[in-house]
Design a protein around this motif. Sequence first.
Motif, PDB file in Angstrom:
ATOM      1  N   LYS A 153       0.695  -1.148  -0.045  1.00  0.00           N
ATOM      2  CA  LYS A 153       0.109  -0.124  -0.035  1.00  0.00           C
ATOM      3  C   LYS A 153       0.907   1.379  -0.022  1.00  0.00           C
ATOM      4  N   ARG A 154       2.288   1.333   0.089  1.00  0.00           N
ATOM      5  CA  ARG A 154       3.171   2.135   0.097  1.00  0.00           C
ATOM      6  C   ARG A 154       3.634   2.360  -1.261  1.00  0.00           C
ATOM      7  N   ARG A 155       3.250   1.857  -2.318  1.00  0.00           N
ATOM      8  CA  ARG A 155       3.547   1.894  -3.448  1.00  0.00           C
ATOM      9  C   ARG A 155       2.846   3.266  -3.881  1.00  0.00           C
ATOM     10  N   PHE A 156       3.650   3.900  -4.998  1.00  0.00           N
ATOM     11  CA  PHE A 156       3.068   5.222  -5.399  1.00  0.00           C
ATOM     12  C   PHE A 156       1.921   5.165  -6.234  1.00  0.00           C
ATOM     13  N   VAL A 157       1.743   4.224  -7.231  1.00  0.00           N
ATOM     14  CA  VAL A 157       0.864   4.227  -8.158  1.00  0.00           C
ATOM     15  C   VAL A 157      -0.221   3.594  -7.417  1.00  0.00           C
ATOM     16  N   THR A 158      -1.424   4.120  -7.349  1.00  0.00           N
ATOM     17  CA  THR A 158      -2.612   3.706  -6.786  1.00  0.00           C
ATOM     18  C   THR A 158      -3.821   4.245  -7.345  1.00  0.00           C
ATOM     19  N   SER A 159      -5.043   3.769  -7.269  1.00  0.00           N
ATOM     20  CA  SER A 159      -6.163   4.389  -7.685  1.00  0.00           C
ATOM     21  C   SER A 159      -6.194   5.708  -7.318  1.00  0.00           C
ATOM     22  N   GLU A 160      -5.913   5.951  -5.862  1.00  0.00           N
ATOM     23  CA  GLU A 160      -5.800   7.270  -5.395  1.00  0.00           C
ATOM     24  C   GLU A 160      -5.086   8.254  -5.890  1.00  0.00           C
ATOM     25  N   THR A 161      -3.540   8.061  -6.265  1.00  0.00           N
ATOM     26  CA  THR A 161      -2.522   8.698  -6.784  1.00  0.00           C
ATOM     27  C   THR A 161      -3.105   9.094  -8.230  1.00  0.00           C
ATOM     28  N   LEU A 162      -3.669   8.160  -9.015  1.00  0.00           N
ATOM     29  CA  LEU A 162      -4.051   8.436 -10.314  1.00  0.00           C
ATOM     30  C   LEU A 162      -4.947   9.206 -10.552  1.00  0.00           C
ATOM     31  N   GLU A 163      -5.842   9.462  -9.482  1.00  0.00           N
ATOM     32  CA  GLU A 163      -6.898  10.534  -9.631  1.00  0.00           C
ATOM     33  C   GLU A 163      -6.417  11.843  -9.598  1.00  0.00           C
ATOM     34  N   MET A 164      -5.145  11.984  -8.592  1.00  0.00           N
ATOM     35  CA  MET A 164      -4.819  13.132  -8.163  1.00  0.00           C
ATOM     36  C   MET A 164      -3.604  13.520  -9.381  1.00  0.00           C
ATOM     37  N   LEU A 165      -3.043  12.604  -9.935  1.00  0.00           N
ATOM     38  CA  LEU A 165      -2.295  12.959 -11.121  1.00  0.00           C
ATOM     39  C   LEU A 165      -3.291  13.317 -12.457  1.00  0.00           C
ATOM     40  N   ALA A 166      -4.473  12.664 -12.619  1.00  0.00           N
ATOM     41  CA  ALA A 166      -5.314  13.019 -13.751  1.00  0.00           C
ATOM     42  C   ALA A 166      -5.717  14.312 -13.460  1.00  0.00           C
ATOM     43  N   ARG A 167      -5.990  15.038 -12.323  1.00  0.00           N
ATOM     44  CA  ARG A 167      -6.260  16.369 -12.115  1.00  0.00           C
ATOM     45  C   ARG A 167      -5.594  17.463 -12.644  1.00  0.00           C
ATOM     46  N   VAL A 168      -4.116  17.045 -12.297  1.00  0.00           N
ATOM     47  CA  VAL A 168      -3.081  18.030 -12.712  1.00  0.00           C
ATOM     48  C   VAL A 168      -2.582  17.872 -14.219  1.00  0.00           C
ATOM     49  N   THR A 187       0.601  -4.224 -11.021  1.00  0.00           N
ATOM     50  CA  THR A 187      -0.350  -3.711 -10.124  1.00  0.00           C
ATOM     51  C   THR A 187      -0.597  -2.194 -10.663  1.00  0.00           C
ATOM     52  N   SER A 188       0.347  -1.768 -11.306  1.00  0.00           N
ATOM     53  CA  SER A 188       0.143  -0.336 -11.926  1.00  0.00           C
ATOM     54  C   SER A 188      -0.858  -0.406 -12.922  1.00  0.00           C
ATOM     55  N   LEU A 189      -0.503  -1.308 -13.972  1.00  0.00           N
ATOM     56  CA  LEU A 189      -1.253  -1.525 -15.020  1.00  0.00           C
ATOM     57  C   LEU A 189      -2.647  -1.739 -14.626  1.00  0.00           C
ATOM     58  N   GLN A 194      -8.208   0.376 -14.648  1.00  0.00           N
ATOM     59  CA  GLN A 194      -9.611   0.592 -14.099  1.00  0.00           C
ATOM     60  C   GLN A 194      -9.792   2.171 -13.953  1.00  0.00           C
ATOM     61  N   SER A 195      -9.053   2.832 -14.438  1.00  0.00           N
ATOM     62  CA  SER A 195      -9.259   4.292 -14.507  1.00  0.00           C
ATOM     63  C   SER A 195      -9.690   4.904 -15.736  1.00  0.00           C
ATOM     64  N   SER A 196     -10.655   5.511 -15.750  1.00  0.00           N
ATOM     65  CA  SER A 196     -11.202   5.857 -16.891  1.00  0.00           C
ATOM     66  C   SER A 196     -10.305   7.380 -17.458  1.00  0.00           C
ATOM     67  N   ASP A 197      -9.630   7.861 -16.471  1.00  0.00           N
ATOM     68  CA  ASP A 197      -8.733   8.836 -16.844  1.00  0.00           C
ATOM     69  C   ASP A 197      -7.554   8.738 -17.827  1.00  0.00           C
TER      70      ASP A 197
END
Length: 240
Positions: A153-168, A187-189, A194-197
């Motif tokens: 869960k410490r890995r940088f690429v998660t659905s939570e961070t993808l959402e943050m990256l998508a915004r910027v 796990t990143s793929l 799963q992300s539509s962004d």
Amino acid sequence: MKVKYINRKLHHMAEDLTKKSYIFGRQKCKKLSARQQSLVENLLPKLLINPDKPFNEDELSPENQELWLEIGFGGGEHLSATAKANSHIQFIGCEPFLNGIAKLLVAIESEKLENIRIFDHDARKIINWLPDESLSRIYLLYPDPWPKKRHRKRRFVTSETLEMLARVLKPGADFIIASDIGDYIRTSLSAIEQSSDFVWSPQSKADWRTPPKEWPSTRYEQKAFREGRYPTYLKVKRAS
Ligand SMILES: C[S@@+](CC[C@H](N)C(=O)[O-])C[C@H]1O[C@@H](n2cnc3c(N)ncnc32)[C@H](O)[C@@H]1O
């Protein structure tokens, strides 16, 4: 100054621990050389981004240039060479490890680079600070793999961070991930799919086996080659 700098880092860390800490592993520094020490004292304060102040486009991208971010730049090999080759682009490099920052400062001074700003803490903090659609590219190269299951869960690429990256990220902008750890890529793929962004649409195996053009290698990439591991390069796009 060194003590003051480290105190400030400890203050940042303590501040985060009361919220949610995302920085794990080593941040302590080996002794800096005299040149590095002097650059940390004199050059770093001019380049540091302070997220307590509002984003100022005139300061970060004075001529409305593209803004690219490198997360966890390590010793800054890729960041400094890419900034040198792209003097029309403005860069933000994010790295909490002081020795890595000091190495980048040496490259900035030696190469007379004027298009790099530095953030010295968790990348999520600077991402939260950036305005919507402000970045044209993000690099995440050889992120800490956290191989143990309980640490994943410490890995940088998660659905939570993808959402943050998508915004910027601007629509159509690139998000480039390199890793030599198969499970990290998997796990990143899975999160990306799963992300539509984000869109990942390789045409052939060569797409993920070959780095983008004019690719400066990093210390961790060289280590992977020496140890017989082959990197995967995911060239992902922010959906339009
Ligand atoms: C395995 S190293 C790779 C360094 C460099 N990219 C390379 O390829 O040589 C991962 C780097 O990410 C940095 N890092 C870890 N967590 C981070 C975070 N939350 N925000 C920014 N950088 C982070 C670490 O300090 C470390 O330098």
